[in-house]
Design a protein around this motif. Sequence first.
Motif, PDB file in Angstrom:
ATOM      1  N   GLN A  67       0.816  -1.206   0.000  1.00 49.41           N
ATOM      2  CA  GLN A  67       0.000   0.000   0.000  1.00 49.41           C
ATOM      3  C   GLN A  67       0.852   1.260   0.000  1.00 49.41           C
ATOM      4  O   GLN A  67       0.443   2.288  -0.555  1.00 49.41           O
ATOM      5  CB  GLN A  67      -0.929  -0.013   1.224  1.00 49.41           C
ATOM      6  CG  GLN A  67      -1.964  -1.129   1.194  1.00 49.41           C
ATOM      7  CD  GLN A  67      -2.742  -1.231   2.486  1.00 49.41           C
ATOM      8  OE1 GLN A  67      -2.385  -0.637   3.513  1.00 49.41           O
ATOM      9  NE2 GLN A  67      -3.837  -1.999   2.465  1.00 49.41           N
ATOM     10  N   TRP A  68       2.028   1.196   0.607  1.00 52.67           N
ATOM     11  CA  TRP A  68       2.920   2.357   0.694  1.00 52.67           C
ATOM     12  C   TRP A  68       3.611   2.656  -0.632  1.00 52.67           C
ATOM     13  O   TRP A  68       3.935   3.811  -0.918  1.00 52.67           O
ATOM     14  CB  TRP A  68       3.960   2.097   1.787  1.00 52.67           C
ATOM     15  CG  TRP A  68       5.108   3.061   1.782  1.00 52.67           C
ATOM     16  CD1 TRP A  68       5.168   4.273   2.417  1.00 52.67           C
ATOM     17  CD2 TRP A  68       6.377   2.900   1.125  1.00 52.67           C
ATOM     18  NE1 TRP A  68       6.388   4.883   2.203  1.00 52.67           N
ATOM     19  CE2 TRP A  68       7.147   4.056   1.410  1.00 52.67           C
ATOM     20  CE3 TRP A  68       6.938   1.897   0.338  1.00 52.67           C
ATOM     21  CZ2 TRP A  68       8.441   4.223   0.929  1.00 52.67           C
ATOM     22  CZ3 TRP A  68       8.218   2.072  -0.147  1.00 52.67           C
ATOM     23  CH2 TRP A  68       8.961   3.215   0.143  1.00 52.67           C
ATOM     24  N   MET A  69       3.854   1.645  -1.450  1.00 57.64           N
ATOM     25  CA  MET A  69       4.630   1.827  -2.678  1.00 57.64           C
ATOM     26  C   MET A  69       4.012   2.907  -3.566  1.00 57.64           C
ATOM     27  O   MET A  69       2.819   2.901  -3.840  1.00 57.64           O
ATOM     28  CB  MET A  69       4.690   0.508  -3.462  1.00 57.64           C
ATOM     29  CG  MET A  69       5.707  -0.483  -2.948  1.00 57.64           C
ATOM     30  SD  MET A  69       5.697  -2.024  -3.909  1.00 57.64           S
ATOM     31  CE  MET A  69       6.097  -1.417  -5.544  1.00 57.64           C
ATOM     32  N   PRO A  70       4.833   3.871  -4.024  1.00 59.58           N
ATOM     33  CA  PRO A  70       4.309   4.886  -4.952  1.00 59.58           C
ATOM     34  C   PRO A  70       3.931   4.271  -6.288  1.00 59.58           C
ATOM     35  O   PRO A  70       4.415   3.201  -6.667  1.00 59.58           O
ATOM     36  CB  PRO A  70       5.488   5.862  -5.086  1.00 59.58           C
ATOM     37  CG  PRO A  70       6.694   5.066  -4.718  1.00 59.58           C
ATOM     38  CD  PRO A  70       6.250   4.072  -3.694  1.00 59.58           C
ATOM     39  N   GLU A  71       3.080   4.948  -6.995  1.00 58.16           N
ATOM     40  CA  GLU A  71       2.541   4.414  -8.241  1.00 58.16           C
ATOM     41  C   GLU A  71       3.628   4.101  -9.249  1.00 58.16           C
ATOM     42  O   GLU A  71       3.587   3.083  -9.941  1.00 58.16           O
ATOM     43  CB  GLU A  71       1.536   5.412  -8.833  1.00 58.16           C
ATOM     44  CG  GLU A  71       0.715   4.850  -9.987  1.00 58.16           C
ATOM     45  CD  GLU A  71      -0.158   3.686  -9.564  1.00 58.16           C
ATOM     46  OE1 GLU A  71      -0.330   2.737 -10.372  1.00 58.16           O
ATOM     47  OE2 GLU A  71      -0.663   3.705  -8.417  1.00 58.16           O
ATOM     48  N   LYS A  72       4.649   4.969  -9.328  1.00 58.60           N
ATOM     49  CA  LYS A  72       5.694   4.760 -10.330  1.00 58.60           C
ATOM     50  C   LYS A  72       6.580   3.560 -10.013  1.00 58.60           C
ATOM     51  O   LYS A  72       7.318   3.083 -10.881  1.00 58.60           O
ATOM     52  CB  LYS A  72       6.553   6.008 -10.474  1.00 58.60           C
ATOM     53  CG  LYS A  72       7.219   6.486  -9.199  1.00 58.60           C
ATOM     54  CD  LYS A  72       7.952   7.797  -9.443  1.00 58.60           C
ATOM     55  CE  LYS A  72       8.501   8.396  -8.170  1.00 58.60           C
ATOM     56  NZ  LYS A  72       9.187   9.688  -8.425  1.00 58.60           N
ATOM     57  N   ALA A  73       6.506   3.053  -8.781  1.00 59.47           N
ATOM     58  CA  ALA A  73       7.301   1.875  -8.424  1.00 59.47           C
ATOM     59  C   ALA A  73       6.578   0.577  -8.736  1.00 59.47           C
ATOM     60  O   ALA A  73       7.208  -0.483  -8.802  1.00 59.47           O
ATOM     61  CB  ALA A  73       7.670   1.920  -6.944  1.00 59.47           C
ATOM     62  N   ARG A  74       5.280   0.644  -8.935  1.00 59.75           N
ATOM     63  CA  ARG A  74       4.489  -0.588  -9.070  1.00 59.75           C
ATOM     64  C   ARG A  74       4.823  -1.360 -10.343  1.00 59.75           C
ATOM     65  O   ARG A  74       4.734  -2.580 -10.370  1.00 59.75           O
ATOM     66  CB  ARG A  74       3.000  -0.261  -9.014  1.00 59.75           C
ATOM     67  CG  ARG A  74       2.585   0.319  -7.667  1.00 59.75           C
ATOM     68  CD  ARG A  74       1.095   0.518  -7.549  1.00 59.75           C
ATOM     69  NE  ARG A  74       0.764   1.128  -6.267  1.00 59.75           N
ATOM     70  CZ  ARG A  74       0.633   0.465  -5.116  1.00 59.75           C
ATOM     71  NH1 ARG A  74       0.779  -0.845  -5.108  1.00 59.75           N
ATOM     72  NH2 ARG A  74       0.332   1.098  -4.008  1.00 59.75           N
ATOM     73  N   GLY A  75       5.189  -0.679 -11.372  1.00 51.14           N
ATOM     74  CA  GLY A  75       5.567  -1.391 -12.588  1.00 51.14           C
ATOM     75  C   GLY A  75       7.031  -1.768 -12.627  1.00 51.14           C
ATOM     76  O   GLY A  75       7.490  -2.442 -13.557  1.00 51.14           O
ATOM     77  N   GLN A  76       7.785  -1.340 -11.611  1.00 45.97           N
ATOM     78  CA  GLN A  76       9.228  -1.580 -11.587  1.00 45.97           C
ATOM     79  C   GLN A  76       9.643  -2.641 -10.571  1.00 45.97           C
ATOM     80  O   GLN A  76      10.636  -3.332 -10.768  1.00 45.97           O
ATOM     81  CB  GLN A  76       9.961  -0.259 -11.263  1.00 45.97           C
ATOM     82  CG  GLN A  76       9.629   0.903 -12.194  1.00 45.97           C
ATOM     83  CD  GLN A  76      10.198   0.688 -13.576  1.00 45.97           C
ATOM     84  OE1 GLN A  76      11.173  -0.044 -13.761  1.00 45.97           O
ATOM     85  NE2 GLN A  76       9.575   1.317 -14.583  1.00 45.97           N
ATOM     86  N   VAL A  77       8.898  -2.733  -9.473  1.00 42.80           N
ATOM     87  CA  VAL A  77       9.269  -3.641  -8.378  1.00 42.80           C
ATOM     88  C   VAL A  77       8.144  -4.667  -8.194  1.00 42.80           C
ATOM     89  O   VAL A  77       6.985  -4.302  -7.979  1.00 42.80           O
ATOM     90  CB  VAL A  77       9.508  -2.869  -7.065  1.00 42.80           C
ATOM     91  CG1 VAL A  77       9.910  -3.842  -5.955  1.00 42.80           C
ATOM     92  CG2 VAL A  77      10.565  -1.792  -7.260  1.00 42.80           C
ATOM     93  N   ASP A  78       8.501  -5.944  -8.283  1.00 42.21           N
ATOM     94  CA  ASP A  78       7.546  -7.045  -8.163  1.00 42.21           C
ATOM     95  C   ASP A  78       7.622  -7.622  -6.746  1.00 42.21           C
ATOM     96  O   ASP A  78       8.662  -8.161  -6.340  1.00 42.21           O
ATOM     97  CB  ASP A  78       7.850  -8.115  -9.202  1.00 42.21           C
ATOM     98  CG  ASP A  78       6.867  -9.280  -9.144  1.00 42.21           C
ATOM     99  OD1 ASP A  78       5.812  -9.131  -8.490  1.00 42.21           O
ATOM    100  OD2 ASP A  78       7.163 -10.331  -9.750  1.00 42.21           O
TER     101      ASP A  78
END
Length: 876
Positions: A720-731
């Motif tokens: 939930q904390w992960m920023p939107e731009k990280a969601r496609g980069q970090v699995d």
Amino acid sequence: MSGGGPSNNPHPSAADEKAALRANIEIPIPSYEEATTSQAASQYGETNDSPAGPSGVGESSNLLSGYRPPTVESVRNSMESSFLSDYESARSSEGSLQREMIQMDIEEAEEGTRRNPFQKRFGWSISLPRNPFKGWRWPWWRPRWAWGHPRMPDLSFCTTEAAIVPIARLMIVVLALVMVYALFATGILSYPNRLANEYIIPQRLRNYATESLDYANVDHWMKYLSSFNHVAGTKGDLVLAKYVEGKLSSFGFETERVEFPVYMNFPKPGGRRVWMDNSKWEAKLEERKIDKNQENTLVFHGLSKSGTAKGPLVYANYGTREDFARLEQMGINVKGAIVLMRHGGKRTNDGQKVLAAQEKGAVGCLIFTDPKSDGFGWPIDAVRRASVGLRNWAAGDPLSPGYESSPNAKMIPKDRSPALVKIPSLPLSWGDAKPLLEALKGIGHTVDESWKTVISEVFTGDPTKSPLINLQNEQVEQHSHPIWNVGGRIEGRDPHESRLIIGTHRDAWCFGANDPNSGTAVMLEVARVLGSMKQFGWRPLRTIEFYNWDATEYNLMGSTEFVESMKSHTMDALAYINIASAVTGTTFSAAGSPSMTSALAGIMSLIKDPSSQNSTLQDLWGTFEEHPLPGLGGGGDYSPFQHHLGIPSLDLTFTGPYPSGSCYDTYNWIKRQDEFLQYHMSMAKLLILLILDLADTAVAPLSMAHYDLALQRWTTELEQWMPEKARGQVDLQPLKKAVKKASDHVKAFMNVGNEDWIMRDANGFYRKMDDWSIGLRRARTARMRNWERHLCWDWDTQNMEKQGRKRRWGREWFRHLVMGPQEWGGDEPSYFPWIRDAIEKEDWNSAQDHVGKVSHLIEKAARKLLDENKASPTGS
């Protein structure tokens, strides 16, 4: 002492001192010089052949060379005798306690002796005095039997007494052997089974432990420990080190005092100034003298940069990186400026405030005590002394990050230390900060409510228009200065079991009544009671160790150097309990590893809240499912245990606002807040019951179920904390799978209710007492204990350098990848801190790499919990 009046005797007895304490009568107090003479040293547990000189430091030691150490005009001599005799009562008498021990089915084994578990165990025992024949009334068994013979009666068949002497002696020897054999055969004098009473803690034992805690003792120690200042590494600090060591020794503990040479700084008298040229204003810096008989310590920052600076004044709120970003948005550049910041906020680590200003090009920092932030009305001249060491990068000695500080250790250069800031700083009182804020009126931008202090209108200042500030911070810096850890140990009766460690620090920025003397006083009283129990027959299943750390206020030096120097010794610890600031308020607070939840919950339900005798601490807390135990950050002595070694740790306190780091933190301040030390006694009860539970229960009460829930909760929070731009980069899928696998394994581990080796009878004793069953119970505790060891990553820093990656001095010291402080997280706890740090830097490759590491460790811990050995599919 007679008639209730004060005694003229300059050396009062223990009874006199106790009576005076209860009557609030002053006891004659020796001078500091008297307290540190060779005679006083012996009272502190020292011997006449100690290498230390009259000061207790050694004449060759350049202690504070060039620095005027704080003088001590009044030091209470509390070393006269053991508190076992000082505080005598009916319940602590030998006969009474012996009866208690017999009723509680407590048996003591001879050191190093193991007994066949199949041997018959009796429900009672007898404890003989040191002289086995003392008090016996059999006339033929008087002590002289060993070297003489009894007077013989006249016998018709004996012509002379000399003829019967050999026969009489032989009869005595035979009779003695028959008696000894009979006693051993019946089990009365046989060595008791060391493991026979390891399985439950009798309620009578708990009652004795809590009822033996004495308010007068805690009050006595609190007053003495706070009677003079004791900054780490000073003579006052050494006096208290000897005092604590002497007390632990008098309680029956095996004690030691270990010295470490570390880097430290001290202020030069007259070497610190803050002033403005134009308005002819200068800061007072020092607090008023609280007591004419006690010296205040000088106002300074531990581990600050020595030097001078000059620049325009800029106000930066709490000095976080976000605050400096806000200034940049306003068009204010702090390069070359002196930055004014207030203590507190979301980031309480003052070192990170200075580092954030340093990164933006500031040349100096002033950090003031804000009455609005600190929650109560501080005196206008009160100053919060603190360290600006960067313990989130490198705890311990700044010149030996990650390894023991010793005389032969290779130290890194000071300018390369990750724990030291590069610009000078000083703390200020509100009285000194207010004129500076007023000097900025109308300059720069007005700030919103979140930046305001108690002044209604606050401005940021502007580097082109603000008044110029001069900052002078000249100090003594010593690269190899002694500090002293003090330890005491009660050896457990099972050498195969792990140890329990309890710690609190000793050093303070001034008198330190709340922090840390409340913790030290509580620790001493708990140790006294455990020592009295040991004296009369009780021994814990596991070894119990108490430690009084030094130089915690600087950079967690004492505890960190201990762990780094004793890693192999410490690695087998079951748990660590920290009580540095045992009482600073009235709100109970606890934080720690999730595995400590069950043990804590079981004891909290037994402790009444001092402010509401109808409620327990557990009632006020609620359920741990609704209000989980918070994790541990980077601000306490638990850090080297929890974050470096993976030892389940717990931090306990009654918290509230208090004059932290100020000379206003005195014994009198504590008595105004907790007049009868009710909260101190509640903490002592909580601690001693927790120790008994952890040290004397066969299967330690560690909670894997709560850790399972915590992992699931922390994983959800991370996503939930992960920023939107990280969601496609970090699995995060590998992490989710690992947590799910760990959850399944924990459930399987907890499902052992039908196995005979863990079954108990109606009295709470385990039914199976054979070696195999005992070994299984030991193994179960060991697997729970090792769970967090398996969550620690061994950083191969040498291999990193070979691969061309820059080595981060010290940060790899934080080996626990699931819980710990972030680089810029202050002292607050973080979950999966390495993943979060990488995401905040937008280093996606590093973030994914850390996801793999954490997933691998969680799967490894799950396999080890069930003793599975197959390889992890996730890898590292």
